[in-house]
Design a protein around this motif. Structure first.
Motif, short mmCIF file in Angstrom:
data_model
loop_
_atom_site.label_atom_id
_atom_site.label_comp_id
_atom_site.label_asym_id
_atom_site.label_seq_id
_atom_site.Cartn_x
_atom_site.Cartn_y
_atom_site.Cartn_z
N ASP A 1 0.82 -1.21 0.00
CA ASP A 1 0.00 0.00 0.00
C ASP A 1 0.85 1.26 0.00
O ASP A 1 0.53 2.25 -0.67
N LEU A 2 1.94 1.23 0.77
CA LEU A 2 2.76 2.42 0.95
C LEU A 2 3.86 2.55 -0.10
O LEU A 2 4.58 3.54 -0.12
N GLY A 3 3.99 1.55 -0.97
CA GLY A 3 5.00 1.61 -2.02
C GLY A 3 6.41 1.31 -1.55
O GLY A 3 7.38 1.79 -2.14
N ILE A 4 6.55 0.51 -0.48
CA ILE A 4 7.88 0.15 0.02
C ILE A 4 8.35 -1.12 -0.67
O ILE A 4 7.69 -2.16 -0.57
N PRO A 5 9.47 -1.10 -1.37
CA PRO A 5 9.98 -2.32 -2.00
C PRO A 5 10.35 -3.36 -0.93
O PRO A 5 10.89 -3.02 0.12
N VAL A 6 10.05 -4.64 -1.23
CA VAL A 6 10.28 -5.71 -0.27
C VAL A 6 11.05 -6.85 -0.94
O VAL A 6 10.72 -7.27 -2.05
N THR A 7 12.09 -7.33 -0.26
CA THR A 7 12.80 -8.54 -0.68
C THR A 7 12.59 -9.61 0.38
O THR A 7 12.77 -9.35 1.57
N MET A 8 12.21 -10.80 -0.05
CA MET A 8 12.00 -11.93 0.85
C MET A 8 13.20 -12.88 0.77
O MET A 8 13.45 -13.50 -0.27
N TYR A 9 13.95 -12.96 1.86
CA TYR A 9 15.07 -13.90 1.96
C TYR A 9 14.56 -15.09 2.77
O TYR A 9 14.56 -15.07 4.00
N GLY A 10 14.08 -16.10 2.05
CA GLY A 10 13.40 -17.21 2.71
C GLY A 10 14.21 -18.49 2.76
O GLY A 10 15.42 -18.52 2.50
N LEU A 11 13.52 -19.58 3.09
CA LEU A 11 14.19 -20.86 3.28
C LEU A 11 14.79 -21.41 2.00
O LEU A 11 15.65 -22.31 2.06
N ASP A 12 14.36 -20.90 0.84
CA ASP A 12 14.92 -21.37 -0.43
C ASP A 12 16.42 -21.07 -0.52
O ASP A 12 17.15 -21.73 -1.26
N VAL A 13 16.89 -20.06 0.22
CA VAL A 13 18.30 -19.69 0.20
C VAL A 13 18.95 -19.71 1.59
O VAL A 13 20.17 -19.66 1.72
#
Length: 445
Positions: free
Chosen positions: A305-317
């Motif tokens: 909603d606020l236009g904040i870019p997000v990166t998900m560093y998850g279990l895949d890495v």
């Protein structure tokens, strides 16, 4: 000459404006090696090619210190950040096609694109549930010269929140960073009772090392208030922070929904959590999201909603950057109850608990992303958090379909939230970055 941040493109200026070293402002769309790095609202014509010196990213990787041709291809760019990417502090930060909501009192999103390269440290704030791997991440964030650690907020997760605060203070004091404020935050999920992970992290949440507690004290503010204040200060300084949550997203959900004006002080969110393919808390869900799925859903929706870019560093890495037992012994041998000894002791604990010769630096990988973006491959993908499934509650449903026909006939439609999902990582690269930092050799090649 070090590159500096330039001002916005002036009205009525066509083509390309080069300011200082390595700074280019382009009307239309800028492409670097075929990658879109900017989009503007102005209508221009023609194509220009300008040689631009692009400085090394934070961390000083040699392969990133190159000179590239930047081709600006003219077109009429859509408004409201559609397809926009901006280069900030030596890295590309993505924003996704959802018109941001501008909260009352917050600055409106800029109408002009500024590509800027700088060698200044990246302001960063960690949200933690310390945790063995959170401790590894804290050491990296506190010690690496490319980062400016502004604050740490604590939340219940791997251990109860009071243990988290105690562990966090110990790590920062060990790293010589008693200047960093630490605040106690949410002690439980939004809806459910807390479930800790002491079976992984030890009875005290941090490897049962039995080191004496830190002398430094926690900040009297609630963690959400600390986060609010730091973000507002960053906005006032025009140096937005990178927010790195390494824990259940309870504090972050409360922050973004209670104080949406903090968007002006956040350049991006890089969070450790979720997965495209696997789980650990359950067969479907990763622990941080599983611990408080509602908070994860709220935080990611608010960021969109606020236009904040997000990166998900998850279990895949998550499990790829590992440190060997031999290197852990080398770190412990440094002694002195300093960062290297603490780091090696944390790896030793994991090796003993899981009976293996090497262990992951875990959450520290998300901090490595901020320092060295070239070590990871991501894709912008639609994402939902499962809230109701009997067997899949807390799962991050990452949509990797590539045929629009399937999406068009999906009764749910495409998820409105998109995040940059980490799918591949150079594990040895990040492990070396971490080890060099705790040994005091950051930046050496």
């Amino acid at each position: 000459m070090p590159a500096t941040i330039a001002g916005a493109h002036e009205e009525g200026v066509d083509g390309v404006l080069v300011v200082a070293a390595g700074v280019v402002v382009v009307d239309g769309v800028a492409l670097v090696d075929g990658t879109v790095v900017g989009a503007l609202d102005a209508e221009v014509e023609g194509t220009v090619v300008v040689p631009v010196a692009v400085g090394p990213a934070a961390g000083g990787a040699e392969e990133q210190a190159v000179t590239r041709d930047v081709t600006a291809t003219a077109r009429t760019a859509p408004r409201a950040m559609d397809g926009r990417r901006r280069l900030w502090l030596g890295r590309i930060v993505r924003a996704y096609p959802r018109t941001p909501v501008v909260p009352s009192g917050a600055a409106a999103p800029p109408d002009r694109y500024v590509a800027a390269v700088t060698t200044e440290p990246t302001p960063i704030v960690l949200d933690v549930d310390t945790g063995v791997d959170d401790a590894c991440a804290l050491l990296l964030a506190a010690l690496h010269p490319a980062l400016d650690l502004r604050a740490v907020s604590c939340v219940g997760g791997n251990a109860p929140v009071d243990d988290v605060v105690r562990n966090t203070l110990l790590v920062l004091e060990t790293a010589g960073r008693t200047d960093v404020p630490v605040a106690r935050g949410a002690e439980r999920p939004l809806l459910e009772p807390p479930v800790d992970a002491r079976h992984v992290h030890g009875d005290d949440g941090m490897g049962d090392l039995h080191w004496p507690p830190a002398a430094m004290k926690a900040d009297p503010r609630h963690a959400v208030e600390l986060l609010r204040d730091v973000c507002r200060e960053a906005a006032a300084e025009d140096r937005p922070i990178t927010l790195v949550p390494l824990a259940p997203l309870t504090n972050i959900a409360l922050l973004l929904r209670t104080y949406p004006d903090v968007v002006s002080g956040i350049s991006e969110i890089v969070f450790m959590g979720g997965a495209a393919n696997v789980g650990n808390a359950t067969a479907s869900a990763e622990f941080n999201v599983f611990h408080d799925p509602e908070a994860a859903a709220i935080a990611l929706d608010a960021a969109a909603d606020l236009g904040i870019p997000v990166t998900m560093y998850g279990l895949d890495v998550f499990y790829e950057p590992v440190v060997s037992g031999e290197l852990a012994d080398e770190l412990v041998a440094v002694g002195g109850r300093g960062p290297a000894e603490l780091a090696g002791s944390l790896i030793r604990f994991q090796n003993a608990r899981f009976d293996r010769p090497a262990s992951t630096i875990g959450d520290a990988g998300a901090v490595c992303v901020v320092i060295d973006r070239a070590g990871i491959r991501t894709e912008p993908l639609p994402l939902r958090v499962e809230l109701a499934g009997t067997w899949s509650r807390g799962r991050t449903i990452v949509d990797r379909r590539d045929w629009s026909g399937d999406m068009a006939h999906d009764p749910h439609g495409e998820a409105p939230v998109r995040v940059d999902v980490a799918l591949e990582v150079d594990g040895p690269r990040y492990a070396r970055l971490w080890a060099d930092t705790v040994l005091g050799r950051a930046g050496e090649r």
